[in-house]
Design an enzyme around this catalytic site. Structure first.
Site, PDB file in Angstrom:
ATOM      1  N   GLY A 187       0.851  -1.197   0.000  1.00  0.00           N
ATOM      2  CA  GLY A 187       0.000   0.000   0.000  1.00  0.00           C
ATOM      3  C   GLY A 187       0.879   1.237   0.000  1.00  0.00           C
TER       4      GLY A 187
ATOM      5  CE1 TYR B  68      -9.617   1.711   8.860  1.00  0.00           C
ATOM      6  CE2 TYR B  68     -10.378   3.353  10.433  1.00  0.00           C
ATOM      7  CZ  TYR B  68      -9.359   2.785   9.687  1.00  0.00           C
ATOM      8  OH  TYR B  68      -8.096   3.312   9.770  1.00  0.00           O
TER       9      TYR B  68
HETATM   10  C1  AKB Z   1     -10.333   7.505   9.121  1.00  0.00           C
HETATM   11  O1  AKB Z   1     -10.836   8.621   9.282  1.00  0.00           O
HETATM   12  O2  AKB Z   1     -10.966   6.522   8.729  1.00  0.00           O
HETATM   13  C2  AKB Z   1      -8.873   7.330   9.434  1.00  0.00           C
HETATM   14  C3  AKB Z   1      -8.665   6.843  10.824  1.00  0.00           C
HETATM   15  C4  AKB Z   1      -8.965   7.717  11.973  1.00  0.00           C
HETATM   16  O3  AKB Z   1      -8.238   5.741  11.020  1.00  0.00           O
HETATM   17  N1  AKB Z   1      -8.174   8.553   9.229  1.00  0.00           N
END
Ligand code: AKB
Length: 317
Positions: free
Chosen positions: A10, A141
């Protein structure tokens, strides 16, 4: 001359580009191999196209370049991951397994994997969030980062894998564009301030989040990777505080240089992601274990962001 051979997976993303530059300075160009799913026009070499989900191709590359350390940066960030949860889980988790397994099987010696403040959730204490606390992330995430942290620690305890990680705050830099994050407004705002003297923010004025200027983040990453193994006591991921501010405060910092800069607010789906994250972080353990110390505050970062973007012509993001 270093015996290390480093692979950055990456390498053409927001962190990868700056990390590659710093590692090439420290270890020599030929010792840093860059891979990404896309090749850039002005690609630095050595470079190969690689999909981290292709385990066989990854192993072949590690053997070809006699890689000793891997920095795994390929991932979908928070906002993009919400739009494509299954792929986000697949990329963020199976990419990590592919690299951890290389270390488990003895092909590489050391792994760096970034976690994020996204591992925390709405039930986490939001001010000065400690290293060990309630963690119930409600974004895909954050869920993938928390699961990843648990697997990093598991591979370390079970198989002795030397894996190191930082929970990055939002990262802000001028050398490359961010992609798909909730904290990205804090990069776009500088570009728009210089171009149009106004910015429409997708978070509301009071949304404080932990952020960090890229040179500090790169320095922390390399410092952690170069620390003696016995100093790295946390093998899930280290809290890193950065600087906490809200959109109103970054706008005020910009106004010290561009007095007629204005900001308006139009919160979108990213507001609820930001609302689930802490406003500030406690990084005492990173300071104690491997000597971490931040350098840039908000105004020092603003000064450098504006100066550098002006100098390079404020490329569009
Ligand atoms: C996001 O905003 O997804 C990233 C993080 C805080 O991991 N910058």
């Amino acid at each position: 001359m270093s015996t290390e051979r480093i692979l950055i997976i990456g390498s053409n993303g927001q962190i990868g580009l700056e990390l590659a530059e710093a590692l090439r300075k420290n270890y020599g160009d030929e010792h840093v191999v860059c891979v990404d799913i896309r090749k850039l026009e002005n690609q630095i070499l050595p470079f190969e196209v690689l999909d981290v989900l292709d385990q066989n191709a990854l192993l072949a590359l590690v053997k070809k370049y006699e890689i000793t350390q891997v920095y795994l940066l390929a991932a979908l960030l928070s906002a993009t991951a919400e739009k494509n949860p299954k792929f986000a889980w697949d990329l963020n988790m199976n990419g990590l397994f592919n690299v951890l397994d290389l270390a488990k099987e003895g092909h590489i010696k050391k792994v760096y994997w970034p976690s994020s403040i996204a591992v925390f959730g709405p039930s986490t204490p939001g001010q000065n969030t400690p290293q060990y606390t309630v963690m119930e992330p409600n974004t895909i995430y954050g869920i993938s980062k928390l699961a990843g942290e648990r697997f990093c620690e598991y591979y370390h305890q079970k198989y002795g894998v030397d894996v190191r990680s930082i929970r990055y705050p939002g990262l802000i830099g001028w050398k490359s564009a961010p992609g798909g994050g909730t904290t990205d407004y804090a990069v776009h705002i500088y570009h728009e301030a210089l171009k149009n003297k106004t910015y429409e923010c997708f978070l509301n004025a009071q949304t404080a989040l932990p952020m960090m200027y890229m040179p500090d983040a790169i320095r922390a990453t390399i410092q952690l990777m170069e620390a003696p193994a016995e100093q790295v006591k946390i093998r899930s991921s280290y809290n890193l505080a950065g600087i906490s501010f809200n959109p109103e405060e970054i706008a005020a910092s910009i106004r010290k240089h561009i007095p007629d800069f204005s900001i308006t607010y139009k919160p979108d789906f990213r507001q609820s992601i930001a609302d689930s994250w802490p406003a500030s972080i406690d990084d005492t353990l990173a300071q104690q274990d491997w000597g971490w110390k931040i350098k840039y505050d908000l105004d020092a970062m603003t000064q450098e962001m504006l100066d550098n973007l002006k100098r390079v012509g404020n490329m569009a993001v």
